[in-house]
Write a protein that holds these residues in place. Structure first.
Motif, mmCIF file in Angstrom:
data_model
loop_
_atom_site.group_PDB
_atom_site.id
_atom_site.type_symbol
_atom_site.label_atom_id
_atom_site.label_comp_id
_atom_site.label_asym_id
_atom_site.label_seq_id
_atom_site.Cartn_x
_atom_site.Cartn_y
_atom_site.Cartn_z
ATOM 1 N N GLY A 42 1.279 -1.299 -0.176
ATOM 2 C CA GLY A 42 0.093 -0.298 0.064
ATOM 3 C C GLY A 42 0.540 1.663 -0.049
ATOM 4 N N MET A 43 2.180 1.260 -0.224
ATOM 5 C CA MET A 43 2.927 2.784 -0.186
ATOM 6 C C MET A 43 3.132 2.692 -0.920
ATOM 7 N N VAL A 237 3.318 16.297 -3.626
ATOM 8 C CA VAL A 237 2.312 16.827 -2.967
ATOM 9 C C VAL A 237 1.451 17.946 -4.115
ATOM 10 N N ILE A 238 1.753 17.347 -5.332
ATOM 11 C CA ILE A 238 0.689 18.070 -6.613
ATOM 12 C C ILE A 238 -0.108 16.589 -7.067
ATOM 13 N N VAL A 239 0.708 15.256 -6.798
ATOM 14 C CA VAL A 239 -0.448 14.224 -7.922
ATOM 15 C C VAL A 239 -1.018 13.350 -6.004
ATOM 16 N N GLU A 240 -0.295 13.624 -5.401
ATOM 17 C CA GLU A 240 -1.460 13.195 -4.234
ATOM 18 C C GLU A 240 -1.767 13.922 -2.666
ATOM 19 N N LYS A 242 -3.333 13.215 -0.451
ATOM 20 C CA LYS A 242 -3.602 12.634 0.826
ATOM 21 C C LYS A 242 -2.847 12.172 2.612
ATOM 22 N N PRO A 243 -2.451 13.180 3.596
ATOM 23 C CA PRO A 243 -1.135 13.360 4.601
ATOM 24 C C PRO A 243 -1.077 12.305 4.698
ATOM 25 N N ALA A 244 -1.636 11.160 4.971
ATOM 26 C CA ALA A 244 -2.012 9.490 5.262
ATOM 27 C C ALA A 244 -0.632 8.679 4.745
ATOM 28 N N ALA A 245 -0.602 9.514 2.871
ATOM 29 C CA ALA A 245 0.065 8.626 2.284
ATOM 30 C C ALA A 245 1.668 9.152 2.253
#
Length: 370
Positions: A42-43, A237-240, A242-245
């Motif tokens: 899941g990373m 930061v642009i494509v993801e 969700k801070p949880a990632a």
């Protein structure tokens, strides 16, 4: 005894680049396996790339600072811009495409397509006039033919998936989250893999130039790690959103990041830079088939990953083409050495003849004296 020890030392120095590249391919083999397990856990691949290069930069920094303190040239703004572009090609752009492609294909496929880097590097080197092709010479024909055959193999792997070869037994190690691969995803992953190989090839050519202006491989590795991590973080930061990632636990995600950062983005990159400086960019790519074979064996027999006939056929053709190219390149490297030896022998003969003439003239003068 001393003479024997000296001969062992000479052999080690001669084959040191070969040994380092073999170790690099072994390291890459484990990277494929542990990274696939990490992504299936899941990373996010982009987060993984950012973290691994932060780790690599931190690990390499003290070695670069102390060991190259006296030899490291001054970092100018123009040189920093060059390192910035090299980091895009070698870290942020290339690896983000490369590891994203593993979601849609397989580790065996990705490891096999990497073999095209040597051919792509050769083509770019010819365009930039860094390589000379003489079609009247068997070496030149081998290089051109090997390049074509290698690219044919990659094309087959990209466009033809083929039926899968079923496993004879259950996998010894089970990777959680491994799902079936659809044809449309396979094509998408193939395009990403080939695109990453193109930028990777440009990186090999460019780093050969950069090393001449900045002959400090440890420092260059450190700079590329930190700059590449910053670039990858900005892209992530642009494509993801969700801070949880960005959160990883003390599990396979953590160990994969540490291994990739210390071994692959740190030690192996340093090995490659050193060998590029010693042997050139084409030499560095000639060992890629070793990891292809090891990844295929581990994936099929240990992890239970499916092998596709298109990947096997294209991979074999690609490896044949690669070694045709490398045979031509190896012969090409031997030719200047042979010419240097002939030139040295010719000069030696001229010097010996000149010495004999001088000695004869002196004898004649001494006989003529009363």
């Amino acid at each position: 005894m001393a003479q024997k020890a000296g001969s062992y030392s000479d052999i080690y120095r001669k084959f040191k680049p070969h040994l380092l590249m073999v170790l690099a391919q072994v390291g890459y083999t484990f990277l494929y396996i542990i990274t696939e397990a990490c992504f299936n856990h899941g990373m996010n691949p982009h987060v993984h790339i950012t973290y691994r290069h932060i780790v690599a930069g931190i690990v390499m920094f003290p070695f670069a600072y102390f060991l190259e303190r006296k030899t490291r040239p001054k970092l100018t703004f123009a040189l920093f811009l060059e390192i910035f572009v090299l980091s895009i090609l070698g870290v942020s752009l290339t690896l983000n495409m490369y590891f994203a492609s593993m979601r849609y294909t397989s580790t065996t496929f990705v490891a096999a397509v990497v073999n095209s880097i040597a051919s792509l590097t050769f083509i770019i080197a010819v365009v930039l006039r860094l390589e000379v092709v003489n079609l009247r010479n068997p070496r030149g024909i081998a290089k051109v033919l090997g390049t074509i055959v290698s690219l044919v193999g990659v094309t087959i792997m990209t466009l033809y998936k083929g039926p899968d070869i079923k496993n004879l037994w259950h996998p010894l190690v089970y990777i959680q989250g491994k799902s079936s691969i659809h044809d449309e995803n396979w094509l998408k992953g193939s395009i990403l893999t080939v695109a990453s190989c193109v930028t990777w090839s440009i990186r090999y050519i460019m780093q050969a130039f950069t090393l001449k202006r900045y002959p400090a491989p440890l420092s260059l590795t450190t700079w590329m790690s930190f700059v590449g991590a910053a670039q990858s973080a900005a892209f992530t930061v642009i494509v993801e959103h969700k801070p949880a990632a960005w959160t990883i636990g003390f599990n396979i995600d953590f160990w994969a990041t540490v291994y990739a950062g210390v071994v692959c983005s740190g030690i192996i990159i340093f090995f490659q830079l050193w060998c590029t400086e010693e042997k050139g960019p084409v030499f560095v790519t000639m060992f890629n088939p070793l990891s292809t074979v090891m990844v295929a064996v581990l994936s099929y027999f240990v992890l239970g990953e499916k092998l596709y006939t298109g990947s096997i056929l294209g991979g074999v053709i690609g490896i044949v083409g690669l070694y045709l190219l490398l045979w031509g390149k190896d012969r090409d490297q031997e030719a200047p050495i042979g010419r240097e030896k002939q030139s040295y022998l010719a000069n030696d003969q001229k010097m010996t003849l000149k010495a004999h003439k001088t000695l004869s003239a002196e004898r004649e003068e001494s006989q003529c004296e009363p």
